[in-house]
Design a protein around this motif. Sequence first.
Motif, mmCIF file in Angstrom:
data_model
loop_
_atom_site.group_PDB
_atom_site.id
_atom_site.type_symbol
_atom_site.label_atom_id
_atom_site.label_comp_id
_atom_site.label_asym_id
_atom_site.label_seq_id
_atom_site.Cartn_x
_atom_site.Cartn_y
_atom_site.Cartn_z
ATOM 1 N N ARG A 26 -4.973 2.250 10.505
ATOM 2 C CA ARG A 26 -4.361 1.618 11.721
ATOM 3 C C ARG A 26 -5.209 2.263 12.897
ATOM 4 N N TYR A 55 -1.079 -4.176 4.979
ATOM 5 C CA TYR A 55 -1.856 -3.537 4.626
ATOM 6 C C TYR A 55 -1.875 -3.670 2.844
ATOM 7 N N GLN A 72 0.640 6.599 2.669
ATOM 8 C CA GLN A 72 0.850 6.267 4.160
ATOM 9 C C GLN A 72 -0.444 6.845 5.021
ATOM 10 N N VAL A 130 -6.866 -4.676 5.814
ATOM 11 C CA VAL A 130 -5.905 -4.935 6.641
ATOM 12 C C VAL A 130 -5.866 -6.182 7.181
ATOM 13 N N MET A 149 0.834 -1.274 0.008
ATOM 14 C CA MET A 149 0.064 -0.154 0.243
ATOM 15 C C MET A 149 0.905 1.366 0.063
ATOM 16 N N GLN A 191 -3.058 4.508 5.334
ATOM 17 C CA GLN A 191 -2.664 3.161 6.247
ATOM 18 C C GLN A 191 -2.750 3.852 7.771
#
Length: 151
Positions: free
Chosen positions: A11, A80, A4, A85, A1, A7
């Motif tokens: 998360r 990811y 950022q 996820v 992935m 992600q």
Amino acid sequence: MSDQREQDRRRALLAAHYDAENAPNIDRIMATFAEGAEMIYNGQHFTVADHIRWAHGYIGMSEQPGGLANIRTVRDREHYTDDEVIVEGRMLAKHTGEFQGFAPTGCDVVLPFVSFYRFDADGLLASERIVMNLGVLGIAGAALESERHSA
């Protein structure tokens, strides 16, 4: 992935879901799910909010007793993809009630799992798919049965 920021967003959403499960707080757990979400646990499909709520309660993630108690889920690794996820983790618990056909053992257990999570644009779970190894419940039950016969 490659993104950022996406992600990091996922998360944080995942952490909120796990925090609610570890509380355990069924209302907070359910607040992490989108309308029309699905939960698949070891091949069992739950596609209605009340059924997802029931499944979490059956496991032991609500104020009502379930098959497991004192649950703590641990995320060991996260992966990811563009869409999901993937979590490799463990559930630590005490096996206090019937669970998936296994009679209660009263033993502390560690149940390894792999889960796949998909979030919608609003930051809610659209899909939670879990594959959990329940073999230790059978092993613990067999050990208790053996102890009973040798006593």
